[in-house]
Design an enzyme around this catalytic site. Sequence first.
Site, PDB file in Angstrom:
ATOM      1  N   ASP A  81       0.735  24.475  -7.942  1.00  0.00           N
ATOM      2  CA  ASP A  81       0.515  24.673  -6.520  1.00  0.00           C
ATOM      3  C   ASP A  81      -0.858  25.285  -6.241  1.00  0.00           C
ATOM      4  O   ASP A  81      -1.261  26.238  -6.907  1.00  0.00           O
ATOM      5  CB  ASP A  81       1.603  25.598  -5.960  1.00  0.00           C
ATOM      6  N   GLU A 130      -1.815  19.849  -7.750  1.00  0.00           N
ATOM      7  CA  GLU A 130      -1.708  19.755  -6.296  1.00  0.00           C
ATOM      8  C   GLU A 130      -3.039  20.209  -5.732  1.00  0.00           C
ATOM      9  O   GLU A 130      -3.258  21.378  -5.463  1.00  0.00           O
ATOM     10  CB  GLU A 130      -0.562  20.618  -5.760  1.00  0.00           C
TER      11      GLU A 130
HETATM   12  C1  OTU Z   1       0.421  24.437  -0.970  1.00  0.00           C
HETATM   13  O1  OTU Z   1      -0.349  23.767  -0.002  1.00  0.00           O
HETATM   14  C2  OTU Z   1       1.866  24.148  -0.655  1.00  0.00           C
HETATM   15  O2  OTU Z   1       2.109  22.770  -0.763  1.00  0.00           O
HETATM   16  C3  OTU Z   1       2.192  24.694   0.695  1.00  0.00           C
HETATM   17  O3  OTU Z   1       3.485  24.349   1.105  1.00  0.00           O
HETATM   18  C4  OTU Z   1       2.008  26.185   0.632  1.00  0.00           C
HETATM   19  O4  OTU Z   1       2.128  26.702   1.939  1.00  0.00           O
HETATM   20  C5  OTU Z   1       0.645  26.603   0.083  1.00  0.00           C
HETATM   21  O5  OTU Z   1       0.217  25.827  -1.036  1.00  0.00           O
HETATM   22  C6  OTU Z   1       0.697  28.009  -0.399  1.00  0.00           C
HETATM   23  O6  OTU Z   1       1.482  28.128  -1.569  1.00  0.00           O
HETATM   24  O7  OTU Z   1      -3.198  24.121   2.024  1.00  0.00           O
HETATM   25  O8  OTU Z   1      -1.566  23.254   3.908  1.00  0.00           O
HETATM   26  O9  OTU Z   1      -5.645  21.967  -1.907  1.00  0.00           O
HETATM   27  O10 OTU Z   1      -4.004  22.070   0.297  1.00  0.00           O
HETATM   28  O11 OTU Z   1      -2.341  24.136  -1.961  1.00  0.00           O
HETATM   29  C7  OTU Z   1      -1.051  23.443   2.634  1.00  0.00           C
HETATM   30  C8  OTU Z   1      -4.405  22.560  -2.017  1.00  0.00           C
HETATM   31  C9  OTU Z   1      -2.099  23.900   1.648  1.00  0.00           C
HETATM   32  C10 OTU Z   1      -3.895  23.040  -0.649  1.00  0.00           C
HETATM   33  C11 OTU Z   1      -2.476  23.371  -0.816  1.00  0.00           C
HETATM   34  C12 OTU Z   1      -1.731  24.094   0.223  1.00  0.00           C
END
Ligand code: OTU
Length: 645
Positions: free
Chosen positions: A289, A331
């Site tokens: 993540d 991700e």
């Molecule tokens: C991720 O997303 C998760 O998918 C989210 O659900 C979380 O809220 C977040 O991390 C915190 O844990 O910016 O708009 O480039 O885009 O990590 C969601 C990566 C996010 C980011 C992504 C993030």
Amino acid sequence: MQSFNIHAHAALTLSRLLPLIDPILTNGAPRRTFESRLQVYFPTIFRLLYELYGDRYDFYYHLEQLLIDLAHAFDERPVELHALDEQRIAQPNWFQSHDMMGAVGYVDRFAGTLAGIQAKIPYFKELGLTYLHLMPLFNSPPGKSDGGYAVSSFREVDPRLGTMPELKALMRELRANGMSLVLDFVFNHTSDEHEWAKKAQAGDEHYQAFYWMFDDRTLPDQYEPHLREIFPEQAPGCFTYRADLQKWIWTTFYPFQWDLNYRNPDVFRAMLGEILFLANQGVEVLRLDAVPFIWKQLGTNCENLPQTHVIIQALNALVRIAAPALLFKSEAIVHPRDVRSYVSGHEAQLSYNPILMVSLWEALATRDTAFMRHTLTRYFPLADDCTWINYIRSHDDIGWGFADEDAAEMGINGTDHRFFLNLFYIGRFPNSFAVGYPFNFNPRTLDMRVSGTLASLAGIEQATKQGDPHKLSLAIGRVLLVYGVLLSIGGIPLIYLGDEIGTINDYSYRGDPALAADNRWLHRPYADDIGYAQRADSTTVAGRIFLPLSQMIRARKMLPVLANGHTHFVETGNTHVLGYRRHDDLLVLANFSEREQMVMTTILATLGFETTALVDTITDQALKITNDLTLEPYQVLWLVVRRST
Ligand code: OTU
């Protein structure tokens, strides 16, 4: 520049470290396995960790501890998982098969509990799944959990969902049914209620050093101008003041999500410990993540820094020794070039493919595949030791992550185009079919993203509300078109559970104060029991999606040519029609417009697809082509040449 030969030094270091594992791995055969893997990967590990921590006085101590932890994890790994390791080592490209089929969902919303998920295994088999991603299910404080992405323990299942033994049993059961379990590894931050954060709050300096804490605003003020605000509406800024600590804390996401400090080798080791713990429970893929954010450097935007890659590569090499069946999935929802930078056998073997996701929505809005083809030609091909996770919707918002410079090459102004796409998908553009909602409008940058389910964004919600059967057919056509691409383009297709029966936006989150401020809950709906009950009924929306999708999944599983690799985008002579060849044997044509489109016989012939003997492998029907090939609105064809002899 190192003044010594790092390889020789690694070998020497390893020989000195080896006695440390004598008391842990006493049995001959496992010890030999461990040691032979160590011989292969230690030089890499040493080089990478030296890069991160080599200038510290305690570097050698940390290496010792890492090796001890690794040996313990290997020793504690259950026999069946050691067997799985051997199986994966013998067949390292298992995840690239055309048989792979993925789905993702929240445990509570899809099935209530882990036991509920277990009871859905027959349904997962009906769908043909081999890969199941369950959204964050570990302890996370209610009311400040960010959908589970604020983890307060990586080792305890949220008691509302079940227990750790149940999770282990579920993983075993899934595996027995041909499915690998995928879980999130939320490793950029912890919840402020994680044990480490609590100790930090109690004044323990060892744990304060796990996080980024500042006594005043001096440094935050220097970092902040370069940083992206992720949730400008709900959580502006990237630092949070904690009166209890009288400190500013780095919080990229919500204020209760504290960023971990990977400059501290204790953090690296602690997180490796959590990875190996999860691997030994039976998790087969960890979704990394928010990976772009884990390394910070003053004066940069603190995303995608070189050390981030070094960390993932080091973790990956360590995993190859103690739990080699485990894969990483990155991700990184960032610039296409940066998305790709994480994907390789040495780093993350799997990656979300936001490039394809954005391209699909872009082409659906414009009815034009030129930009998509340009983008995919440039960014789709990967090395052959990794693969994409191809998806159209996740639990997050959609951000228009194409590159401005690529748009410019196509005569498109990136900023204007994003503005158009945002308006289109929030239904404010004339004749838009979408019912989506703006997520995190940033008045400073005018940036914005979009929330909504596949069905709602593709037009099903609007058509249903208007009672317009023609619009509904087109909307269903869009959904099937998208799946026709996801299932044939190369990589693992990933369905967000609910999308396969056309579940529309769920507005119930608005009544829950803990969720109301975050409209991503629109597209994290509860399982629609009525829809699922109707899935075999071709007169219902659910059936009109589920039945043809199932047919496509069955077709995919019979076509080895659809395994990973060898996707060549071709010129179809019609800008509404995307075309790509899989090897030389199969040609996909996908009509992104709501009108019939022609592809000329002569073009097909140049691509090696004589129109006299074309068969669509989705329906297994021979095509009767008199003149040129006609595609129905939103039709997708998987064509092969089949001559009856
Ligand atoms: C991720 O997303 C998760 O998918 C989210 O659900 C979380 O809220 C977040 O991390 C915190 O844990 O910016 O708009 O480039 O885009 O990590 C969601 C990566 C996010 C980011 C992504 C993030």
